[in-house]
Scaffold this active site. Sequence first.
Site, PDB file in Angstrom:
ATOM      1  N   GLN A 103       0.845  -1.194   0.000  1.00  8.23           N
ATOM      2  CA  GLN A 103       0.000   0.000   0.000  1.00  8.23           C
ATOM      3  C   GLN A 103       0.880   1.243   0.000  1.00  8.23           C
ATOM      4  OE1 GLN A 103      -3.517  -0.571   2.958  1.00  8.23           O
ATOM      5  NE2 GLN A 103      -1.848  -1.854   3.677  1.00  8.23           N
ATOM      6  N   HIS A 121      -1.434   1.694  -4.216  1.00 10.03           N
ATOM      7  CA  HIS A 121      -1.770   3.120  -4.056  1.00 10.03           C
ATOM      8  C   HIS A 121      -0.808   4.022  -4.804  1.00 10.03           C
ATOM      9  CE1 HIS A 121      -3.910   1.911  -0.063  1.00 10.03           C
ATOM     10  NE2 HIS A 121      -4.664   1.702  -1.120  1.00 10.03           N
ATOM     11  N   CYS A 161       3.127  20.071 -16.907  1.00 12.29           N
ATOM     12  CA  CYS A 161       3.431  18.957 -17.806  1.00 12.29           C
ATOM     13  C   CYS A 161       4.172  19.502 -19.037  1.00 12.29           C
ATOM     14  CB  CYS A 161       2.111  18.296 -18.225  1.00 12.29           C
ATOM     15  SG  CYS A 161       2.324  17.091 -19.524  1.00 12.29           S
ATOM     16  N   CYS A 164       1.688  19.055 -22.251  1.00 16.05           N
ATOM     17  CA  CYS A 164       0.449  19.813 -22.552  1.00 16.05           C
ATOM     18  C   CYS A 164       0.293  21.043 -21.653  1.00 16.05           C
ATOM     19  CB  CYS A 164      -0.763  18.902 -22.419  1.00 16.05           C
ATOM     20  SG  CYS A 164      -1.065  18.401 -20.712  1.00 16.05           S
ATOM     21  N   PRO A 228       3.313  -4.428  15.850  1.00 11.43           N
ATOM     22  CA  PRO A 228       3.440  -4.334  17.316  1.00 11.43           C
ATOM     23  C   PRO A 228       2.089  -4.174  18.019  1.00 11.43           C
ATOM     24  CG  PRO A 228       4.613  -2.507  16.213  1.00 11.43           C
ATOM     25  CD  PRO A 228       3.945  -3.314  15.165  1.00 11.43           C
ATOM     26  N   ALA A 245       8.605  -4.977  12.330  1.00  6.65           N
ATOM     27  CA  ALA A 245       8.923  -5.773  11.135  1.00  6.65           C
ATOM     28  C   ALA A 245      10.429  -5.971  10.983  1.00  6.65           C
ATOM     29  CB  ALA A 245       8.362  -5.067   9.908  1.00  6.65           C
TER      30      ALA A 245
HETATM   31  C1  BV8 Z   1     -11.909   4.062  -3.308  1.00  3.73           C
HETATM   32  C2  BV8 Z   1      -1.845   7.108  -1.192  1.00  3.73           C
HETATM   33  C3  BV8 Z   1     -13.739   4.149  -4.830  1.00  3.73           C
HETATM   34  C4  BV8 Z   1      -1.867   8.584  -0.915  1.00  3.73           C
HETATM   35  C5  BV8 Z   1      -3.562   6.127   0.262  1.00  3.73           C
HETATM   36  C6  BV8 Z   1     -15.766   2.464   4.227  1.00  3.73           C
HETATM   37  C7  BV8 Z   1     -15.581   1.192   3.727  1.00  3.73           C
HETATM   38  C8  BV8 Z   1     -14.839   0.963   2.577  1.00  3.73           C
HETATM   39  C9  BV8 Z   1     -14.230   2.026   1.909  1.00  3.73           C
HETATM   40  C10 BV8 Z   1     -14.393   3.281   2.419  1.00  3.73           C
HETATM   41  C11 BV8 Z   1     -15.180   3.521   3.549  1.00  3.73           C
HETATM   42  N1  BV8 Z   1     -15.170   4.863   3.772  1.00  3.73           N
HETATM   43  C12 BV8 Z   1     -14.410   5.464   2.829  1.00  3.73           C
HETATM   44  C13 BV8 Z   1     -13.947   4.525   2.013  1.00  3.73           C
HETATM   45  C14 BV8 Z   1     -13.116   4.699   0.899  1.00  3.73           C
HETATM   46  C15 BV8 Z   1     -11.641   4.919   1.306  1.00  3.73           C
HETATM   47  C16 BV8 Z   1     -11.242   4.311   2.616  1.00  3.73           C
HETATM   48  O1  BV8 Z   1     -10.953   3.132   2.696  1.00  3.73           O
HETATM   49  N2  BV8 Z   1     -11.202   5.149   3.662  1.00  3.73           N
HETATM   50  C17 BV8 Z   1     -10.798   4.640   4.964  1.00  3.73           C
HETATM   51  C18 BV8 Z   1     -10.034   5.733   5.718  1.00  3.73           C
HETATM   52  C19 BV8 Z   1     -12.049   4.181   5.699  1.00  3.73           C
HETATM   53  N3  BV8 Z   1     -10.903   4.292   0.263  1.00  3.73           N
HETATM   54  C20 BV8 Z   1     -10.652   4.986  -0.856  1.00  3.73           C
HETATM   55  O2  BV8 Z   1     -11.000   6.138  -1.052  1.00  3.73           O
HETATM   56  C21 BV8 Z   1      -9.931   4.226  -1.956  1.00  3.73           C
HETATM   57  N4  BV8 Z   1     -10.636   4.418  -3.190  1.00  3.73           N
HETATM   58  O3  BV8 Z   1     -12.558   3.508  -2.457  1.00  3.73           O
HETATM   59  O4  BV8 Z   1     -12.389   4.468  -4.510  1.00  3.73           O
HETATM   60  C22 BV8 Z   1     -13.878   4.277  -6.284  1.00  3.73           C
HETATM   61  C23 BV8 Z   1     -14.079   3.134  -7.049  1.00  3.73           C
HETATM   62  C24 BV8 Z   1     -14.230   3.270  -8.415  1.00  3.73           C
HETATM   63  C25 BV8 Z   1     -14.151   4.522  -9.014  1.00  3.73           C
HETATM   64  C26 BV8 Z   1     -13.903   5.652  -8.246  1.00  3.73           C
HETATM   65  C27 BV8 Z   1     -13.760   5.538  -6.863  1.00  3.73           C
HETATM   66  C28 BV8 Z   1      -8.525   4.759  -2.134  1.00  3.73           C
HETATM   67  C29 BV8 Z   1      -7.717   4.505  -0.880  1.00  3.73           C
HETATM   68  C30 BV8 Z   1      -6.254   4.873  -1.138  1.00  3.73           C
HETATM   69  C31 BV8 Z   1      -5.912   6.161  -0.416  1.00  3.73           C
HETATM   70  N5  BV8 Z   1      -4.487   6.446  -0.595  1.00  3.73           N
HETATM   71  N6  BV8 Z   1      -2.268   6.369   0.016  1.00  3.73           N
HETATM   72  C32 BV8 Z   1      -0.812   8.971   0.094  1.00  3.73           C
HETATM   73  O5  BV8 Z   1       0.035   8.131   0.438  1.00  3.73           O
HETATM   74  O6  BV8 Z   1      -0.835  10.137   0.511  1.00  3.73           O
HETATM   75  S1  BV8 Z   1      -3.978   5.329   1.685  1.00  3.73           S
HETATM   76  C33 BV8 Z   1      -2.773   5.380   2.867  1.00  3.73           C
HETATM   77  O7  BV8 Z   1      -3.266   4.508   3.904  1.00  3.73           O
HETATM   78  C34 BV8 Z   1      -1.414   4.797   2.499  1.00  3.73           C
HETATM   79  O8  BV8 Z   1      -1.312   4.221   1.239  1.00  3.73           O
HETATM   80  C35 BV8 Z   1      -1.249   3.726   3.565  1.00  3.73           C
HETATM   81  O9  BV8 Z   1      -0.423   2.693   3.198  1.00  3.73           O
HETATM   82  C36 BV8 Z   1      -2.656   3.276   3.654  1.00  3.73           C
HETATM   83  C37 BV8 Z   1      -3.033   2.293   4.688  1.00  3.73           C
HETATM   84  O10 BV8 Z   1      -2.488   2.700   5.899  1.00  3.73           O
HETATM   85  P1  BV8 Z   1      -1.440   1.683   6.564  1.00  3.73           P
HETATM   86  O11 BV8 Z   1      -0.438   1.299   5.555  1.00  3.73           O
HETATM   87  O12 BV8 Z   1      -2.197   0.616   7.234  1.00  3.73           O
HETATM   88  O13 BV8 Z   1      -0.705   2.645   7.559  1.00  3.73           O
HETATM   89  P2  BV8 Z   1      -1.189   3.115   9.011  1.00  3.73           P
HETATM   90  O14 BV8 Z   1      -0.329   4.268   9.426  1.00  3.73           O
HETATM   91  O15 BV8 Z   1      -2.684   3.249   9.027  1.00  3.73           O
HETATM   92  O16 BV8 Z   1      -0.831   1.869   9.952  1.00  3.73           O
HETATM   93  C38 BV8 Z   1       0.522   1.551  10.191  1.00  3.73           C
HETATM   94  C39 BV8 Z   1       0.497   0.219  10.924  1.00  3.73           C
HETATM   95  O17 BV8 Z   1       1.857  -0.180  11.085  1.00  3.73           O
HETATM   96  C40 BV8 Z   1      -0.102   0.311  12.309  1.00  3.73           C
HETATM   97  O18 BV8 Z   1      -0.976  -0.792  12.511  1.00  3.73           O
HETATM   98  C41 BV8 Z   1       1.102   0.220  13.244  1.00  3.73           C
HETATM   99  O19 BV8 Z   1       0.783  -0.472  14.450  1.00  3.73           O
HETATM  100  C42 BV8 Z   1       2.055  -0.589  12.430  1.00  3.73           C
HETATM  101  N7  BV8 Z   1       3.475  -0.363  12.712  1.00  3.73           N
HETATM  102  C43 BV8 Z   1       4.079   0.758  13.198  1.00  3.73           C
HETATM  103  N8  BV8 Z   1       5.415   0.548  13.294  1.00  3.73           N
HETATM  104  C44 BV8 Z   1       5.644  -0.722  12.848  1.00  3.73           C
HETATM  105  C45 BV8 Z   1       4.423  -1.305  12.475  1.00  3.73           C
HETATM  106  N9  BV8 Z   1       4.314  -2.557  11.990  1.00  3.73           N
HETATM  107  C46 BV8 Z   1       5.455  -3.269  11.878  1.00  3.73           C
HETATM  108  N10 BV8 Z   1       6.677  -2.788  12.211  1.00  3.73           N
HETATM  109  C47 BV8 Z   1       6.807  -1.529  12.705  1.00  3.73           C
HETATM  110  N11 BV8 Z   1       8.014  -1.056  13.061  1.00  3.73           N
END
Ligand code: BV8
Length: 254
Positions: A103, A121, A161, A164, A228, A245
């Site tokens: 992701q 993503h 761009c 364009c 963690p 990790a």
């Molecule tokens: C879409 C790029 C439709 C940009 C990102 C309810 C249900 C289903 C969907 C939705 C809903 N409500 C809203 C939605 C839609 C939405 C969504 O899911 N929202 C969430 C917040 C509820 N999804 C979307 O909008 C997606 N598109 O649905 O489109 C559509 C379909 C057709 C046509 C048109 C439209 C698009 C989602 C993509 C968004 N872009 N990233 C950017 O980077 O700025 S998401 C972003 O979150 C990153 O990519 C990131 O990777 C991703 C997920 O987060 P995590 O990777 O899990 O990171 P996080 O910080 O949350 O967690 C870190 C974890 O690591 C923790 O658990 C922590 O404990 C752990 N950790 C910490 N240290 C360590 C560790 N683990 C191991 N070792 C360590 N040392």
Amino acid sequence: MESVLLSGAATLLGEARRVVVFTGAGISAESGVPTFRDDLTGLWARFDAQRLATLEAFHSDPDLVWGWYEWRRARVRRARPNPGHVATAAIESLVPDSMVITQNVDDLHERAGSRAPVHLHGSLFAPRCIAEAAHPAPFPGTADDEAADPGEGRRLPPPRCTRCGALVRPGVVWFGEALPEAALASAVKAAAACDVLLTVGTAGVVYPAAEIPRIAADSGATVIQVNPEPTPLDMICATNLRGPAAQILPALVA
Ligand code: BV8
């Protein structure tokens, strides 16, 4: 970390014929790349994701959004892959039929030696023209230039761009945007066919990416989590390896 859990997971991994490693921001945390939701360091804690990671935000304030991504890109360029990324690449070479699905928008898997991670993503390193998703818009001069780093939270006007003249946008998938079809299709296919799926460093709350480990579990794969903290994925995991990790993944491939 209980060694019995670890050795059990290592055995499962060693016996698997098809492995998927599914990663989130947590795998890059020990490289100094902020995660999204961790309290102290999370990007979302200091910036409102909905304000910045959406097309609407880019249209309403392109300099703020572009500056945020350039600040992040510069941080990634200064970061180094950590032992978690390296161990992920080692799993790929140990298990011929394996795939890394991430992701993350950083390039740390590639720099650790992963062959072709599937980016659900997008990438910080694939800017494109806002006018057409199809044509990439490499912008001259700033791709590897420190000067591109405006500093945290600072504005920077996006380039134009060269084909364009429209604005260049980050090559990431914003909230409300569809994931790249081919990437999602190959990720779903691999998750449905694997024996073991390792989910590493993801909170499992962003969809549809968060479906991937669930598809694996529903298809009969063994899902092992490395994190963690507990996550909503705990209940579908056969094993939850609680820890960072960079410490756990190398122990799985030792
Ligand atoms: C879409 C790029 C439709 C940009 C990102 C309810 C249900 C289903 C969907 C939705 C809903 N409500 C809203 C939605 C839609 C939405 C969504 O899911 N929202 C969430 C917040 C509820 N999804 C979307 O909008 C997606 N598109 O649905 O489109 C559509 C379909 C057709 C046509 C048109 C439209 C698009 C989602 C993509 C968004 N872009 N990233 C950017 O980077 O700025 S998401 C972003 O979150 C990153 O990519 C990131 O990777 C991703 C997920 O987060 P995590 O990777 O899990 O990171 P996080 O910080 O949350 O967690 C870190 C974890 O690591 C923790 O658990 C922590 O404990 C752990 N950790 C910490 N240290 C360590 C560790 N683990 C191991 N070792 C360590 N040392």
